[in-house]
Write a protein that holds these residues in place. Structure first.
Motif, mmCIF file in Angstrom:
data_model
loop_
_atom_site.group_PDB
_atom_site.id
_atom_site.type_symbol
_atom_site.label_atom_id
_atom_site.label_comp_id
_atom_site.label_asym_id
_atom_site.label_seq_id
_atom_site.Cartn_x
_atom_site.Cartn_y
_atom_site.Cartn_z
ATOM 1 N N ASN A 81 0.844 -1.186 0.000
ATOM 2 C CA ASN A 81 0.000 0.000 0.000
ATOM 3 C C ASN A 81 0.884 1.242 0.000
ATOM 4 O O ASN A 81 1.675 1.433 0.933
ATOM 5 C CB ASN A 81 -0.907 -0.015 1.231
ATOM 6 C CG ASN A 81 -1.752 1.228 1.328
ATOM 7 O OD1 ASN A 81 -1.244 2.302 1.605
ATOM 8 N ND2 ASN A 81 -3.039 1.060 1.119
ATOM 9 N N PRO A 82 0.790 2.097 -1.026
ATOM 10 C CA PRO A 82 1.706 3.242 -1.119
ATOM 11 C C PRO A 82 1.677 4.174 0.094
ATOM 12 O O PRO A 82 2.732 4.592 0.570
ATOM 13 C CB PRO A 82 1.251 3.967 -2.379
ATOM 14 C CG PRO A 82 0.599 2.914 -3.202
ATOM 15 C CD PRO A 82 -0.064 1.994 -2.220
ATOM 16 N N ALA A 83 0.506 4.504 0.603
ATOM 17 C CA ALA A 83 0.440 5.430 1.749
ATOM 18 C C ALA A 83 1.120 4.829 2.968
ATOM 19 O O ALA A 83 1.908 5.503 3.652
ATOM 20 C CB ALA A 83 -1.010 5.786 2.059
ATOM 21 N N ASP A 84 0.840 3.560 3.247
ATOM 22 C CA ASP A 84 1.474 2.899 4.387
ATOM 23 C C ASP A 84 2.984 2.821 4.204
ATOM 24 O O ASP A 84 3.750 3.033 5.149
ATOM 25 C CB ASP A 84 0.904 1.493 4.582
ATOM 26 C CG ASP A 84 -0.546 1.492 5.042
ATOM 27 O OD1 ASP A 84 -1.015 2.529 5.556
ATOM 28 O OD2 ASP A 84 -1.206 0.446 4.879
ATOM 29 N N THR A 85 3.409 2.519 2.984
ATOM 30 C CA THR A 85 4.838 2.421 2.693
ATOM 31 C C THR A 85 5.531 3.767 2.901
ATOM 32 O O THR A 85 6.603 3.839 3.502
ATOM 33 C CB THR A 85 5.064 1.927 1.251
ATOM 34 O OG1 THR A 85 4.458 0.643 1.110
ATOM 35 C CG2 THR A 85 6.536 1.838 0.924
ATOM 36 N N ILE A 86 4.928 4.831 2.421
ATOM 37 C CA ILE A 86 5.499 6.172 2.588
ATOM 38 C C ILE A 86 5.675 6.492 4.063
ATOM 39 O O ILE A 86 6.747 6.935 4.500
ATOM 40 C CB ILE A 86 4.613 7.231 1.895
ATOM 41 C CG1 ILE A 86 4.657 7.045 0.380
ATOM 42 C CG2 ILE A 86 5.042 8.642 2.293
ATOM 43 C CD1 ILE A 86 3.569 7.800 -0.370
ATOM 44 N N LEU A 87 4.641 6.253 4.827
ATOM 45 C CA LEU A 87 4.707 6.548 6.264
ATOM 46 C C LEU A 87 5.729 5.672 6.984
ATOM 47 O O LEU A 87 6.458 6.150 7.856
ATOM 48 C CB LEU A 87 3.320 6.387 6.891
ATOM 49 C CG LEU A 87 2.277 7.395 6.377
ATOM 50 C CD1 LEU A 87 0.888 6.986 6.833
ATOM 51 C CD2 LEU A 87 2.617 8.805 6.809
ATOM 52 N N ASP A 88 5.817 4.399 6.609
ATOM 53 C CA ASP A 88 6.795 3.494 7.221
ATOM 54 C C ASP A 88 8.225 3.915 6.907
ATOM 55 O O ASP A 88 9.083 3.947 7.795
ATOM 56 C CB ASP A 88 6.573 2.050 6.760
ATOM 57 C CG ASP A 88 5.311 1.422 7.322
ATOM 58 O OD1 ASP A 88 4.734 1.975 8.288
ATOM 59 O OD2 ASP A 88 4.891 0.370 6.784
ATOM 60 N N VAL A 89 8.493 4.238 5.644
ATOM 61 C CA VAL A 89 9.850 4.656 5.255
ATOM 62 C C VAL A 89 10.198 5.987 5.921
ATOM 63 O O VAL A 89 11.324 6.175 6.387
ATOM 64 C CB VAL A 89 9.993 4.726 3.719
ATOM 65 C CG1 VAL A 89 11.322 5.352 3.316
ATOM 66 C CG2 VAL A 89 9.854 3.333 3.109
ATOM 67 N N ALA A 90 9.243 6.897 6.006
ATOM 68 C CA ALA A 90 9.489 8.178 6.675
ATOM 69 C C ALA A 90 9.884 7.956 8.130
ATOM 70 O O ALA A 90 10.809 8.599 8.643
ATOM 71 C CB ALA A 90 8.239 9.063 6.591
ATOM 72 N N GLU A 91 9.198 7.038 8.776
ATOM 73 C CA GLU A 91 9.504 6.721 10.176
ATOM 74 C C GLU A 91 10.864 6.021 10.296
ATOM 75 O O GLU A 91 11.696 6.404 11.124
ATOM 76 C CB GLU A 91 8.391 5.837 10.753
ATOM 77 C CG GLU A 91 8.513 5.580 12.227
ATOM 78 C CD GLU A 91 8.207 6.797 13.076
ATOM 79 O OE1 GLU A 91 8.766 6.868 14.185
ATOM 80 O OE2 GLU A 91 7.438 7.663 12.652
ATOM 81 N N ASP A 92 11.088 5.004 9.464
ATOM 82 C CA ASP A 92 12.341 4.243 9.514
ATOM 83 C C ASP A 92 13.560 5.125 9.258
ATOM 84 O O ASP A 92 14.599 4.944 9.882
ATOM 85 C CB ASP A 92 12.332 3.101 8.494
ATOM 86 C CG ASP A 92 11.351 2.000 8.842
ATOM 87 O OD1 ASP A 92 10.858 1.955 9.992
ATOM 88 O OD2 ASP A 92 11.057 1.173 7.949
ATOM 89 N N ARG A 93 13.424 6.059 8.337
ATOM 90 C CA ARG A 93 14.553 6.921 7.964
ATOM 91 C C ARG A 93 14.580 8.229 8.749
ATOM 92 O O ARG A 93 15.477 9.046 8.541
ATOM 93 C CB ARG A 93 14.518 7.196 6.470
ATOM 94 C CG ARG A 93 14.662 5.904 5.675
ATOM 95 C CD ARG A 93 15.447 6.113 4.481
ATOM 96 N NE ARG A 93 15.792 4.831 3.876
ATOM 97 C CZ ARG A 93 16.816 4.674 3.097
ATOM 98 N NH1 ARG A 93 17.605 5.688 2.840
ATOM 99 N NH2 ARG A 93 17.074 3.498 2.574
ATOM 100 N N ASN A 94 13.578 8.429 9.610
ATOM 101 C CA ASN A 94 13.493 9.617 10.445
ATOM 102 C C ASN A 94 13.648 10.900 9.623
ATOM 103 O O ASN A 94 14.450 11.774 9.943
ATOM 104 C CB ASN A 94 14.523 9.566 11.569
ATOM 105 C CG ASN A 94 14.216 10.588 12.645
ATOM 106 O OD1 ASN A 94 13.069 10.951 12.870
ATOM 107 N ND2 ASN A 94 15.260 11.074 13.312
#
Length: 132
Positions: A77-90
């Motif tokens: 899911n693109p929205a979930d992926t964006i939010l996850d990567v944003a969190e992981d990469r701070n």
């Protein structure tokens, strides 16, 4: 260093507009780093993110402006992926692309952009498709 997550799809004009929005940030050339993200929802050919036209064009524009970039690809899911990567990469900010809408639809963004805007725990920059 200010770290921006630039989430791009296949749309070349939108990806370039997003890259230009980041280039236009004050002091972008000296203090901004960009992670380009493409999330595959369906990838039967096994393509990689650097093969996506939008990713290549955004990367070219950013590198021409001497902005450090790296590329991340994911699936789901693109929205979930964006939010996850944003969190992981701070990251400090997420940049998503807006779409042209009818007058009645102008109050709404695309479903991915809208979901990111409403859910993100960090600033979200929305760039339209207009080109320089």
């Amino acid at each position: 260093m200010y770290h921006v997550l630039l989430a791009v799809d296949e749309t070349e004009s939108r990806a370039v507009a997003q890259a230009n929005a980041i280039i236009d940030l004050s002091e972008a050339k000296a203090d901004v780093r960009v992670t380009l993200l493409h999330s595959f929802t369906d990838n039967p050919s096994g393509a990689s993110a650097p093969q996506v036209t939008g990713v290549r064009r955004a990367k070219d524009a950013l590198e021409a402006a001497k902005i450090e970039t790296d590329i991340v690809e994911a699936s789901g899911n693109p929205a979930d992926t964006i939010l996850d990567v944003a969190e992981d990469r701070n990251v400090n900010c997420i940049c998503v692309g807006g779409r042209k809408r009818s007058p009645a639809g102008k109050a709404l963004f695309g479903s991915v952009a809208q979901s990111v805007i409403l859910t993100a725990k960090r600033p979200v920059l929305v760039a339209g498709e207009g080109q320089r």
